[in-house]
Scaffold this motif. Structure first.
Motif, PDB file in Angstrom:
ATOM      1  N   LYS A 293      84.634  36.359   4.718  1.00  0.00           N
ATOM      2  CA  LYS A 293      84.563  37.356   3.824  1.00  0.00           C
ATOM      3  C   LYS A 293      84.052  38.614   4.460  1.00  0.00           C
ATOM      4  N   LEU A 294      83.305  38.743   5.430  1.00  0.00           N
ATOM      5  CA  LEU A 294      82.905  39.913   6.084  1.00  0.00           C
ATOM      6  C   LEU A 294      83.379  40.093   7.462  1.00  0.00           C
ATOM      7  N   GLY A 295      84.657  39.537   7.498  1.00  0.00           N
ATOM      8  CA  GLY A 295      85.671  39.997   8.562  1.00  0.00           C
ATOM      9  C   GLY A 295      85.354  39.513   9.797  1.00  0.00           C
ATOM     10  N   VAL A 296      84.558  38.270   9.953  1.00  0.00           N
ATOM     11  CA  VAL A 296      84.490  37.512  11.251  1.00  0.00           C
ATOM     12  C   VAL A 296      85.540  36.525  11.616  1.00  0.00           C
ATOM     13  N   ASP A 297      85.869  36.400  12.814  1.00  0.00           N
ATOM     14  CA  ASP A 297      87.206  35.832  13.264  1.00  0.00           C
ATOM     15  C   ASP A 297      86.708  34.353  13.013  1.00  0.00           C
ATOM     16  N   ARG A 298      87.935  33.464  12.707  1.00  0.00           N
ATOM     17  CA  ARG A 298      87.690  32.028  12.293  1.00  0.00           C
ATOM     18  C   ARG A 298      86.945  31.277  13.359  1.00  0.00           C
ATOM     19  N   GLU A 299      87.094  31.641  14.685  1.00  0.00           N
ATOM     20  CA  GLU A 299      86.308  30.862  15.670  1.00  0.00           C
ATOM     21  C   GLU A 299      84.920  30.979  15.629  1.00  0.00           C
ATOM     22  N   LEU A 300      84.604  32.310  15.622  1.00  0.00           N
ATOM     23  CA  LEU A 300      83.244  32.491  15.654  1.00  0.00           C
ATOM     24  C   LEU A 300      82.382  32.177  14.438  1.00  0.00           C
ATOM     25  N   ALA A 301      83.294  32.140  13.266  1.00  0.00           N
ATOM     26  CA  ALA A 301      82.704  31.800  11.852  1.00  0.00           C
ATOM     27  C   ALA A 301      82.444  30.140  11.853  1.00  0.00           C
ATOM     28  N   ILE A 302      83.362  29.731  12.496  1.00  0.00           N
ATOM     29  CA  ILE A 302      82.971  28.040  12.174  1.00  0.00           C
ATOM     30  C   ILE A 302      81.894  27.763  13.346  1.00  0.00           C
ATOM     31  N   LEU A 303      81.767  28.381  14.669  1.00  0.00           N
ATOM     32  CA  LEU A 303      80.861  28.113  15.234  1.00  0.00           C
ATOM     33  C   LEU A 303      79.307  28.341  14.761  1.00  0.00           C
TER      34      LEU A 303
ATOM     35  N   ARG B 274      77.745  42.240  26.974  1.00  0.00           N
ATOM     36  CA  ARG B 274      77.621  43.272  26.174  1.00  0.00           C
ATOM     37  C   ARG B 274      78.674  43.529  24.970  1.00  0.00           C
ATOM     38  N   VAL B 275      79.644  42.648  25.014  1.00  0.00           N
ATOM     39  CA  VAL B 275      80.850  42.526  24.288  1.00  0.00           C
ATOM     40  C   VAL B 275      80.301  41.849  22.636  1.00  0.00           C
ATOM     41  N   ILE B 276      79.201  40.879  23.076  1.00  0.00           N
ATOM     42  CA  ILE B 276      78.696  40.071  22.173  1.00  0.00           C
ATOM     43  C   ILE B 276      77.900  40.634  21.247  1.00  0.00           C
ATOM     44  N   PHE B 277      77.116  41.578  21.406  1.00  0.00           N
ATOM     45  CA  PHE B 277      76.213  42.316  20.673  1.00  0.00           C
ATOM     46  C   PHE B 277      77.114  43.429  19.988  1.00  0.00           C
ATOM     47  N   GLN B 278      78.136  43.593  20.449  1.00  0.00           N
ATOM     48  CA  GLN B 278      78.720  44.608  19.957  1.00  0.00           C
ATOM     49  C   GLN B 278      79.614  44.228  18.699  1.00  0.00           C
ATOM     50  N   ARG B 279      79.845  42.748  18.499  1.00  0.00           N
ATOM     51  CA  ARG B 279      80.836  42.406  17.663  1.00  0.00           C
ATOM     52  C   ARG B 279      79.991  41.291  16.662  1.00  0.00           C
ATOM     53  N   GLY B 280      78.715  41.125  16.702  1.00  0.00           N
ATOM     54  CA  GLY B 280      77.959  39.936  16.144  1.00  0.00           C
ATOM     55  C   GLY B 280      77.258  40.274  14.839  1.00  0.00           C
ATOM     56  N   GLY B 281      77.438  41.645  14.551  1.00  0.00           N
ATOM     57  CA  GLY B 281      76.565  41.967  13.181  1.00  0.00           C
ATOM     58  C   GLY B 281      76.804  41.276  11.936  1.00  0.00           C
TER      59      GLY B 281
ATOM     60  N   HIS C  40      87.112  34.726  25.565  1.00  0.00           N
ATOM     61  CA  HIS C  40      86.649  35.174  24.243  1.00  0.00           C
ATOM     62  C   HIS C  40      85.779  33.836  23.449  1.00  0.00           C
ATOM     63  N   GLN C  41      86.365  32.669  23.957  1.00  0.00           N
ATOM     64  CA  GLN C  41      85.599  31.363  23.197  1.00  0.00           C
ATOM     65  C   GLN C  41      84.196  31.280  24.091  1.00  0.00           C
ATOM     66  N   ARG C  42      83.993  31.561  24.990  1.00  0.00           N
ATOM     67  CA  ARG C  42      82.718  31.561  25.665  1.00  0.00           C
ATOM     68  C   ARG C  42      81.649  32.814  24.996  1.00  0.00           C
ATOM     69  N   GLU C  43      82.355  33.941  24.844  1.00  0.00           N
ATOM     70  CA  GLU C  43      81.466  34.895  24.037  1.00  0.00           C
ATOM     71  C   GLU C  43      81.105  34.395  22.822  1.00  0.00           C
ATOM     72  N   ASN C  44      81.947  33.737  22.045  1.00  0.00           N
ATOM     73  CA  ASN C  44      81.743  33.391  20.845  1.00  0.00           C
ATOM     74  C   ASN C  44      80.588  32.350  20.738  1.00  0.00           C
TER      75      ASN C  44
ATOM     76  N   THR D 298      78.543  29.200   5.262  1.00  0.00           N
ATOM     77  CA  THR D 298      78.408  30.015   6.318  1.00  0.00           C
ATOM     78  C   THR D 298      79.718  30.490   6.871  1.00  0.00           C
ATOM     79  N   TYR D 299      80.664  29.490   6.933  1.00  0.00           N
ATOM     80  CA  TYR D 299      82.126  30.061   7.245  1.00  0.00           C
ATOM     81  C   TYR D 299      82.783  30.840   6.266  1.00  0.00           C
ATOM     82  N   ASN D 300      82.605  30.656   4.933  1.00  0.00           N
ATOM     83  CA  ASN D 300      83.312  31.369   3.912  1.00  0.00           C
ATOM     84  C   ASN D 300      82.718  32.859   3.918  1.00  0.00           C
ATOM     85  N   LEU D 301      81.344  32.785   4.025  1.00  0.00           N
ATOM     86  CA  LEU D 301      80.574  34.236   4.025  1.00  0.00           C
ATOM     87  C   LEU D 301      81.335  34.915   5.051  1.00  0.00           C
ATOM     88  N   SER D 302      81.235  34.304   6.309  1.00  0.00           N
ATOM     89  CA  SER D 302      81.374  34.956   7.573  1.00  0.00           C
ATOM     90  C   SER D 302      82.945  35.503   7.341  1.00  0.00           C
TER      91      SER D 302
END
Length: 343
Positions: free
Chosen positions: A117-127, A311-318, A156-160, A111-115
């Motif tokens: 590869k799709l451009g997800v930031d490191r913190e959100l990817a590992i969570l 609102r920010v969460i739903f904008q960058r979670g795809g 930003h961490q809380r959003e993640n 999941t981390y590596n797929l995330s």
């Protein structure tokens, strides 16, 4: 008592009342049809987010909300250890423990590596990887404190955290319905179906909901298989904390050495699991402590929901959602095959 101390005390008690209402309401709502698939923690999070319609109340209790989202989640994780009966897990056998270890390790990496590869930031990817691999929302909020960020990055961490929890909740609910639908098509035994649900679904609530569709044997097997994954939360938090710190230091190209982030509350989690296993506490007391754990975790989740810009969460979670979906499909396929071949 100074004015500042008085304000902080009022903020704490105000935040306690708000989050307690959300946690209790979340627990009550899970008794309704379909909402039990969502889970009390996620409902408490959503109720906390809904409280943002009264910004003046949130602002007045801001300090208390921050305290509860930080300290109460650690207390809840510690008490959650009473849910783990180590003797039952040992009796489940080497195959179940091995499956859990493979699932957690493989899914975190996948999941981390797929995330990434799709451009997800490191913190959100590992969570996101942690939530899909171990035990959903509890894993996200348990591992997140191991990811050390600068104070200006706290929001930003809380959003993640909220985004990772939302992804796990949605996917877990969808895959619960999928697995219940697959049951008559796969012709699995009760034990095999329990292994499939406990080994592939994200939240404990999801494993219980799906496992119960196969009868008592499936339900018991699903719970034991799922709890085998939960047991790995503490070592996973330690390893992820060490790895994330190493990655961050490498990215900063610095030679500065920092202390290994040891999750002391995870040591408490393991201690309570030991106490709950070998002390003659009685099933009623253990059940009460587990309920208290989910109450504290629900309050922490509600506080988290009150303190983020959703609102920010739903904008960058795809992309994170897409990565977790692909990984969940692979997980379901792999665990289903393992249940057929080895159980």
């Amino acid at each position: 008592m100074t004015i500042r101390t008085t304000l902080i005390t009022r903020s704490f008690w105000g935040a306690t009342a708000l989050t307690l209402v959300c946690a209790v309401a979340g627990s009550a709502l899970t008794q309704l049809p379909y909402l039990n698939l969502v889970g009390a923690l996620v409902i408490a999070l959503l109720l906390g987010m809904a409280c943002q319609v009264t910004p003046s109340v949130i602002q007045t209790n801001r300090a208390g909300i921050g305290f509860i989202s930080n300290k109460f989640l650690r207390l809840g994780i510690i008490l959650l250890g009473f849910k783990l009966n180590l003797i039952q897990l040992a009796q489940a056998g080497v195959k179940t423990i091995t499956l859990a270890a493979v699932v957690v390790t493989g899914m975190v990496l996948l999941t981390y590596n797929l995330s990434r590869k799709l451009g997800v930031d490191r913190e959100l990817a590992i969570l996101t990887a942690t939530g899909t691999s171990i035990c959903g929302a509890a894993a996200v909020i348990g591992v997140s404190p191991q990811i050390k960020v600068a104070p200006e990055q706290a929001e930003h961490q809380r959003e993640n955290e909220v985004l990772a929890v939302a992804i796990v909740a949605i996917l877990g609910t969808v895959f619960t319905l999928i697995e219940i639908g697959l049951k008559p098509l796969l012709h699995l035994s009760a034990v095999q179906f329990g292994v499939m649900t406990g080994g592939s679904l994200h939240e404990i609530a999801h494993a219980v909901a799906a496992g119960s569709a196969g009868g008592p044997v499936s339900l018991d097997t699903a719970i034991i298989t799922k709890l085998s994954r939960v047991l790995l939360l503490a070592p996973a938090a330690l390893i992820i904390g060490w790895w994330y710190q190493k990655q961050t230091m490498a990215a900063a190209t610095t030679n500065e050495h920092t202390k290994l982030p040891i999750p002391w509350f995870m040591a408490g989690f393991l201690l309570t699991s030991i106490l709950g296993t070998w002390l003659p506490m009685g099933t009623a007391i253990i059940a009460g402590l587990v309920k208290l754990a989910y109450l504290f975790l629900g309050m922490a989740m509600a506080a988290l929901g009150m303190s983020v810009n959703f609102r920010v969460i739903f904008q960058r979670g795809g992309n994170a959602f897409l990565a977790a979906t692909l990984a969940s499909v692979i997980l379901l396929t792999g665990v289903t095959l393992a249940s057929m071949w080895f159980f």
